[in-house]
Motif scaffolding. Sequence first.
Motif, PDB file in Angstrom:
ATOM      1  N   ARG A 216       0.817  -1.221   0.000  1.00  0.00           N
ATOM      2  CA  ARG A 216       0.000   0.000   0.000  1.00  0.00           C
ATOM      3  C   ARG A 216       0.847   1.266   0.000  1.00  0.00           C
ATOM      4  O   ARG A 216       0.511   2.244  -0.673  1.00  0.00           O
ATOM      5  CB  ARG A 216      -0.958  -0.013   1.188  1.00  0.00           C
ATOM      6  N   THR A 220       0.624   3.871  -2.988  1.00  0.00           N
ATOM      7  CA  THR A 220       0.189   5.241  -2.694  1.00  0.00           C
ATOM      8  C   THR A 220       1.177   6.250  -3.270  1.00  0.00           C
ATOM      9  O   THR A 220       0.779   7.275  -3.851  1.00  0.00           O
ATOM     10  CB  THR A 220       0.053   5.438  -1.180  1.00  0.00           C
ATOM     11  N   LYS A 223       0.721   6.193  -7.063  1.00  0.00           N
ATOM     12  CA  LYS A 223      -0.562   6.793  -7.446  1.00  0.00           C
ATOM     13  C   LYS A 223      -0.471   8.312  -7.483  1.00  0.00           C
ATOM     14  O   LYS A 223      -1.064   8.963  -8.361  1.00  0.00           O
ATOM     15  CB  LYS A 223      -1.646   6.355  -6.456  1.00  0.00           C
ATOM     16  N   LEU A 249      -7.201   0.620  -3.538  1.00  0.00           N
ATOM     17  CA  LEU A 249      -6.790   2.030  -3.527  1.00  0.00           C
ATOM     18  C   LEU A 249      -7.420   2.834  -4.668  1.00  0.00           C
ATOM     19  O   LEU A 249      -7.057   3.988  -4.900  1.00  0.00           O
ATOM     20  CB  LEU A 249      -5.264   2.127  -3.616  1.00  0.00           C
TER      21      LEU A 249
END
Length: 385
Positions: A216, A220, A223, A249
Motif C-alpha cells: 500500500r 500510494t 498513485k 486504492l
Amino acid sequence: MSHRVHSTMSFAVPLLAVLTALASTDAFSENLVAKIAVAGPSTGQLASLGKDVQNSGQLAIEALNAQNITVDGKHVRFELVSADDAADPRTGTIVAQQLVDDHVVAVVGHINSGVAIPVSRIYSQAGISFISSGASNPTLTAQGFNNTFRVVADDNAQARGMVQFLSGRLQAKRIGLVDDRTAYGQGLGDQVAKDANASGIEVTREFTNDKAVDFRAILTTLKAGHPDAIVLASTDAIASPFVKQMKALGMDDVHFVGGDGICTENWVRVAASAAEDKYCTQTGAPFDELPGAKEFEQNYQTHFHQPPEYFGPYTYDAVMVVGEAIRKAKSLDPQRLIEALHTIDYTGVTGKIEFDKKGDQKYAAVSVYQVKSQKITSLGVVGKM
C-alpha cells in the motif's frame, strides 16, 4: 520465469528418482542408461510451476524411450531424475552438486534466474550440459560457459516487448516500475527502465522483496504521480496481493503489466476479480500458437488430469533436445553432448530450436496477454529476439 523467489523451506532436498549410474549397463540387458535431471521448485510458493516442469520432463523421457536411440549398437534407456530446488539459490546449489555426483548426462529446468545462475557454475565445472527452461536473466548465458543454454527468450527481449506494448497499444507516457530485488525481478526491471527511458516514457521506480504482502505504501506513492501504467517484475505470489491492493486504492484506471513470472493461472485464481483486464507478458509464443500445443496438451491431460502450465512445453522440448544431442553425437560423453547442442537443429512443441554462440535460443518470441473473464487471453506476439 524467467525466475524467481527464495523459499524459507528446509534444505533437505528429495531426489525423487535415484537411478543407476551414467552410461551403466542394465543388469538384465545390454541397454545403456542415460539419466536426465529435471530440476524445479516443487515445494514453496512456486510449487505448481515446479510440478509442471517435472511432469513435462516425465512425458519427454517416455517419448525418448519410445524412440530407438542407440550408442555403439546399444539401445539407450532414458531415466528421469527429479529434483526440488525450492526456487532457492542455496538449495539449488546443493541439488546441483547432488546431480553431478549422481552422474546425470544433462540437467534441464531451474526456471528461476536466482537459482539458475549459481548452479550454472557447478554444471560448468563438472562439464555437464545445462538447459534452462525458464530462467530469463541475461547473465545466465553471458558468463562464457559453453555448457549453458536456454530455450526461452531472455529479459532483454521481454523488456523490449513490454515497452513496445506500453508505448504502442497502451500509449503510456508515465509508468510506475516495481521489482522484487531477485535476480529475475531486478534484471527485468532494470531492462524495462532502460528501454522505457529510451522510448521517452517517464519512469518512477520502487522496490519490494519476494516475501512482501503489503504494497500500500508503494502504491500510494506511485498513485500520486498519476502513472498510465504500473509494471511489476516479480512472481504470481507477489502479484496477487499487489493487484488486490491496487483495486482497494481505487487504481482501476491504471493499467497493470506483469512479466512472465506473474502470467499464470494461479495469479488469476488468487487475485480473482482484481486481475480482470490486467496484462502480462511471456517469453514465448502463445500456447495455442505453438506447433505441437494440441498434442502436447492432450498427452499432458491424459497423464496428469490437468492442463500444463507455462514452462511445461519448454521443459519438454529441452529434454527432447538432450535426446537429439545424444543421437547426433552417438555418445553419452558429456563433452560430445555439449558440442552437439551447439549445432542442434530441432523442431519441437515450441517450434524451431537452435542456439546462438552464447547458448540462447535463436527463435524465442515474446507475447502479451490480458485477463478476460478470469482467463489469460492471448493478444499475440509483440517481439522476437
